[in-house]
Design a protein around this motif. Sequence first.
Motif, short mmCIF file in Angstrom:
data_model
loop_
_atom_site.label_atom_id
_atom_site.label_comp_id
_atom_site.label_asym_id
_atom_site.label_seq_id
_atom_site.Cartn_x
_atom_site.Cartn_y
_atom_site.Cartn_z
N GLU B 59 -7.10 15.06 14.81
CA GLU B 59 -6.45 14.49 13.64
C GLU B 59 -4.93 14.67 13.69
O GLU B 59 -4.17 13.81 13.28
CB GLU B 59 -7.01 15.15 12.39
N TYR B 60 -4.51 15.81 14.20
CA TYR B 60 -3.09 16.15 14.17
C TYR B 60 -2.22 15.22 14.99
O TYR B 60 -1.05 15.03 14.70
CB TYR B 60 -2.89 17.59 14.63
N VAL B 61 -2.82 14.62 16.00
CA VAL B 61 -2.03 13.76 16.88
C VAL B 61 -1.42 12.59 16.12
O VAL B 61 -0.27 12.22 16.35
CB VAL B 61 -2.93 13.24 18.03
N ASN B 62 -2.19 12.01 15.16
CA ASN B 62 -1.72 10.83 14.45
C ASN B 62 -1.05 11.14 13.13
O ASN B 62 -0.73 10.25 12.36
CB ASN B 62 -2.90 9.88 14.18
N LEU B 63 -0.87 12.42 12.85
CA LEU B 63 -0.43 12.83 11.53
C LEU B 63 0.83 12.11 11.06
O LEU B 63 0.95 11.71 9.92
CB LEU B 63 -0.20 14.35 11.51
N LYS B 64 1.75 11.92 11.99
CA LYS B 64 3.01 11.29 11.63
C LYS B 64 2.80 9.87 11.11
O LYS B 64 3.30 9.51 10.05
CB LYS B 64 3.90 11.26 12.88
N GLU B 65 2.04 9.09 11.87
CA GLU B 65 1.80 7.70 11.47
C GLU B 65 1.01 7.63 10.17
O GLU B 65 1.26 6.80 9.31
CB GLU B 65 1.03 6.94 12.56
N VAL B 66 0.03 8.54 10.04
CA VAL B 66 -0.80 8.53 8.84
C VAL B 66 0.05 8.82 7.61
O VAL B 66 -0.03 8.12 6.60
CB VAL B 66 -1.93 9.58 8.95
N ASN B 67 0.92 9.82 7.71
CA ASN B 67 1.81 10.15 6.61
C ASN B 67 2.69 8.97 6.25
O ASN B 67 2.92 8.66 5.09
CB ASN B 67 2.70 11.34 6.98
N ASN B 68 3.19 8.31 7.27
CA ASN B 68 4.04 7.16 7.07
C ASN B 68 3.31 6.06 6.31
O ASN B 68 3.82 5.51 5.33
CB ASN B 68 4.50 6.66 8.45
N GLU B 73 2.15 3.18 1.22
CA GLU B 73 1.17 2.74 0.25
C GLU B 73 1.54 3.28 -1.14
O GLU B 73 1.46 2.56 -2.13
CB GLU B 73 -0.19 3.29 0.66
N ASN B 74 1.94 4.54 -1.17
CA ASN B 74 2.35 5.13 -2.44
C ASN B 74 3.51 4.36 -3.05
O ASN B 74 3.56 4.13 -4.26
CB ASN B 74 2.79 6.58 -2.24
N LEU B 76 4.22 1.19 -2.64
CA LEU B 76 3.71 -0.06 -3.20
C LEU B 76 3.05 0.17 -4.55
O LEU B 76 3.27 -0.57 -5.51
CB LEU B 76 2.69 -0.67 -2.25
N LEU B 77 2.21 1.22 -4.63
CA LEU B 77 1.50 1.49 -5.86
C LEU B 77 2.46 1.84 -6.98
O LEU B 77 2.32 1.41 -8.12
CB LEU B 77 0.49 2.62 -5.65
N ARG B 78 3.46 2.65 -6.65
CA ARG B 78 4.47 3.05 -7.63
C ARG B 78 5.19 1.82 -8.17
O ARG B 78 5.46 1.70 -9.35
CB ARG B 78 5.47 3.98 -6.97
N GLU B 79 5.48 0.90 -7.26
CA GLU B 79 6.19 -0.31 -7.68
C GLU B 79 5.36 -1.14 -8.66
O GLU B 79 5.89 -1.85 -9.50
CB GLU B 79 6.54 -1.17 -6.47
N ASN B 80 4.04 -1.07 -8.50
CA ASN B 80 3.18 -1.86 -9.37
C ASN B 80 2.83 -1.16 -10.66
O ASN B 80 2.17 -1.73 -11.52
CB ASN B 80 1.89 -2.22 -8.62
N GLN B 81 3.23 0.10 -10.79
CA GLN B 81 2.91 0.82 -12.02
C GLN B 81 3.67 0.24 -13.20
O GLN B 81 4.77 -0.30 -13.05
CB GLN B 81 3.29 2.29 -11.87
N LEU B 82 3.09 0.41 -14.38
CA LEU B 82 3.68 -0.16 -15.59
C LEU B 82 5.09 0.38 -15.82
O LEU B 82 5.98 -0.33 -16.28
CB LEU B 82 2.79 0.17 -16.79
N GLY B 83 5.30 1.64 -15.48
CA GLY B 83 6.59 2.27 -15.71
C GLY B 83 7.72 1.64 -14.94
O GLY B 83 8.88 1.75 -15.31
N SER B 84 7.41 0.96 -13.85
CA SER B 84 8.48 0.36 -13.05
C SER B 84 8.90 -1.00 -13.57
O SER B 84 9.76 -1.64 -13.00
CB SER B 84 8.06 0.22 -11.59
N PHE B 85 8.23 -1.46 -14.65
CA PHE B 85 8.62 -2.75 -15.20
C PHE B 85 9.42 -2.56 -16.49
O PHE B 85 9.16 -1.65 -17.26
CB PHE B 85 7.39 -3.60 -15.49
N VAL B 86 10.36 -3.43 -16.68
CA VAL B 86 11.15 -3.37 -17.91
C VAL B 86 10.72 -4.54 -18.79
O VAL B 86 10.47 -5.64 -18.31
CB VAL B 86 12.65 -3.49 -17.59
N LYS B 87 10.59 -4.29 -20.08
CA LYS B 87 10.20 -5.37 -20.99
C LYS B 87 11.35 -6.35 -21.12
O LYS B 87 12.50 -5.96 -21.37
CB LYS B 87 9.86 -4.79 -22.35
N VAL B 88 11.09 -7.62 -20.94
CA VAL B 88 12.13 -8.62 -21.00
C VAL B 88 12.45 -8.96 -22.45
O VAL B 88 13.59 -9.11 -22.84
CB VAL B 88 11.70 -9.89 -20.25
N PHE B 89 11.39 -9.06 -23.28
CA PHE B 89 11.61 -9.40 -24.68
C PHE B 89 11.46 -8.15 -25.53
O PHE B 89 10.64 -7.29 -25.25
CB PHE B 89 10.61 -10.46 -25.13
#
Lengths: 172, 278
Positions: B59-68, B73-74, B76-89
């Motif tokens: 497992e350790y051999v690929n650790l770098k790529e896996v972390n990356n 992915e994190n 992307l998910l953070r960007e889609n969270q409600l907190g990252s959006f600002v209410k326009v109206f």
Amino acid sequence: MIKTFITYPLQFILFVLFQVLILNNIQLGGTVNPYLYILFILWLPIEWNKAFVLGISFLLGLSIDVFTDTMGMHASACVFLGFIRPYLLNVLAPRDGYELNVPPTAGALGWVWFLQYATIGVLLHHSFLFFVEVFRFSEFFDTLGRALASTIFSLIMIILVQVFSSNTEDRR
Amino acid sequence: MRNLIAFIRKYSFFFLFVGVEALAFYLILKNNHFQGSSFLNSTNKVAGGIYSKYSDLTEYVNLKEVNNDLSNENKLLRENQLGSFVKVFSENIIVKDTIYKRKYLYTKAKVINNSTNKQNNYLTLSIGFNNGVKNGMGVIGPSGIVGVVKDVSANYSSVVSVLHRESKISVKLKKSDYFGSMQWDGEDYRLTVLKDIPNHVLLTEGDTVVTSGYSSIFPEGLPTAIIKTFEVPEGENFYEIKMQLLNDFRQLTYVYVVKNNTSMEVKQLESGRENGDD
């Protein structure tokens, strides 16, 4: 006799594990993969019962299949090799036949003999294997090309293993 | 009669060969055509156990790529969270939260065995029916489809990879919603083929291909591949498209098994349709 009971099962396990854990992860240019494990069949004693060798070949192929989820594929190719082996040994036999208890290795029968034996054996096994894998003849030359490329890599592996093992044989 | 016995004796080795070979081919055909848990595959205790131990070691051999991958992915998910959006109206808006019902659930799994160098590739995962995995569930990686579950045992499951000659997955073009099927041609593990896109559709290299959601195994709109090359063969009505898979199949370590809460409903509906108007 006891040596036979220990050596061959141990060799069997080592060949299978080495194949599924290490060699199956090697990828050389596309879908080429060396299959070293068939050296186990090639190395079985010449005077062993043909049917027995056929059975062992089936078990060896089946063991590889269980690990690679290719049920029956390696088993069928190994059975084919086990079936062809006695005829191959006959064709390549020296003029006075094989001496008793001589193993089919490069150390015992010479490199020229062994290379002929291994090349034909590996080529037949791999061709069978790769055609069973695609299960169609429509891409005949494509499949044959892959079989040939894999044969070369398998042979290189077999020769390397044979070189190292014949060194230990001499010392014994 | 005596001749017959002599004949069989003489060729007994050959008949033995034919018998054992028939058994091997029976196993091949059984494996190709039936889904279900058979004992003889990598989900059994011995093979699964060995793979699992071995993957703990490597497992350790690929650790770098896996972390990356995980951090991407994190992001992307953070960007889609409600907190990252600002209410326009600034007016009050009513949020009817109950109109959303959870459709897909994901279970994390570790890949303990994987191949990319065969014509029909499979993966073995470290979770089985004890963790809720069932036959026919979808498997996705950090970026796109990985395959479909084929066999399940208590603690392991075997997955038909996208890199399998017989695996067809319904996908669509993100830009124009035209759908086709993704099927591997057995050549390069990074490339796959998109079929059934009619030749009047406008394409550009680099177009994103996403899951169609028709099969209900995978959520809709999951980016899976990008178009690398395309051409219309002489006298054909459909494109021949080569796509670059977004997942690096050689480095898959963590994947997600997708559970569809509504799949039973869809299946019942569709099977009713096939049986006629009853």
